[in-house]
Scaffold this active site. Sequence first.
Site, short mmCIF file in Angstrom:
data_model
loop_
_atom_site.label_atom_id
_atom_site.label_comp_id
_atom_site.label_asym_id
_atom_site.label_seq_id
_atom_site.Cartn_x
_atom_site.Cartn_y
_atom_site.Cartn_z
N HIS A 22 0.72 -1.14 -0.16
CA HIS A 22 -0.03 0.03 -0.06
C HIS A 22 1.03 1.36 0.12
O HIS A 22 1.92 1.51 0.87
CB HIS A 22 -0.98 -0.14 1.28
CG HIS A 22 -1.62 1.19 1.24
ND1 HIS A 22 -2.08 1.65 2.54
CD2 HIS A 22 -2.49 1.78 0.31
CE1 HIS A 22 -2.91 2.81 2.44
NE2 HIS A 22 -3.24 2.85 1.27
N ASP A 66 -4.92 3.21 -4.80
CA ASP A 66 -5.06 3.80 -3.24
C ASP A 66 -6.34 4.85 -3.27
O ASP A 66 -6.08 6.01 -3.94
CB ASP A 66 -3.83 4.57 -2.76
CG ASP A 66 -3.61 4.95 -1.51
OD1 ASP A 66 -4.80 4.82 -0.80
OD2 ASP A 66 -2.43 4.92 -1.04
N TYR A 114 9.40 13.43 -13.17
CA TYR A 114 10.67 12.28 -13.12
C TYR A 114 11.12 12.39 -11.65
O TYR A 114 11.86 11.32 -11.09
CB TYR A 114 11.87 13.21 -13.92
CG TYR A 114 11.83 13.23 -15.43
CD1 TYR A 114 11.23 12.23 -16.13
CD2 TYR A 114 12.32 14.50 -15.91
CE1 TYR A 114 10.97 12.33 -17.43
CE2 TYR A 114 12.16 14.55 -17.29
CZ TYR A 114 11.46 13.60 -18.26
OH TYR A 114 11.45 13.41 -19.64
#
Length: 143
Positions: A22, A66, A114
Amino acid sequence: MLKGIPEILTPDLLKILMEMGHGDTLCIGDGNFPAASISKNSLLVRLDGHGVPEILDAILKFFPLDPYVETPVSLMEVVPGDPVETPIWDEYAKIVEKYEPGTKIGHIERFKFYDVAKKAYAIIATGESALYANIILQKGVVK
């Protein structure tokens, strides 16, 4: 071989998806994404012959997003002034909606994307030719 698992999900990728917990993130990069250099502290999976939509569709069959964050799916923003269209984002939205209805998709500035990708548990390098087709998924829990 196993039944019901999309062929595009390699044994290594399935192992990685199972290992993730998670809050861990998974980055799927387009063909221009600097996957090798960004993944120095992550696991790198090469799926060069495939596009992001087919990979995303296969992964989201098994990968919970999530629900405890505002945007468990993030895309790389188009650089201001870059005259690029991003119809692939509409494909992503349909795939996400199919598996995780109501999930919000966020956008992250290119260089910040990035930086976030560098912290990903794993990065998937693809052969996707669409520009700005990079996506980050944050793993949730199975209820």
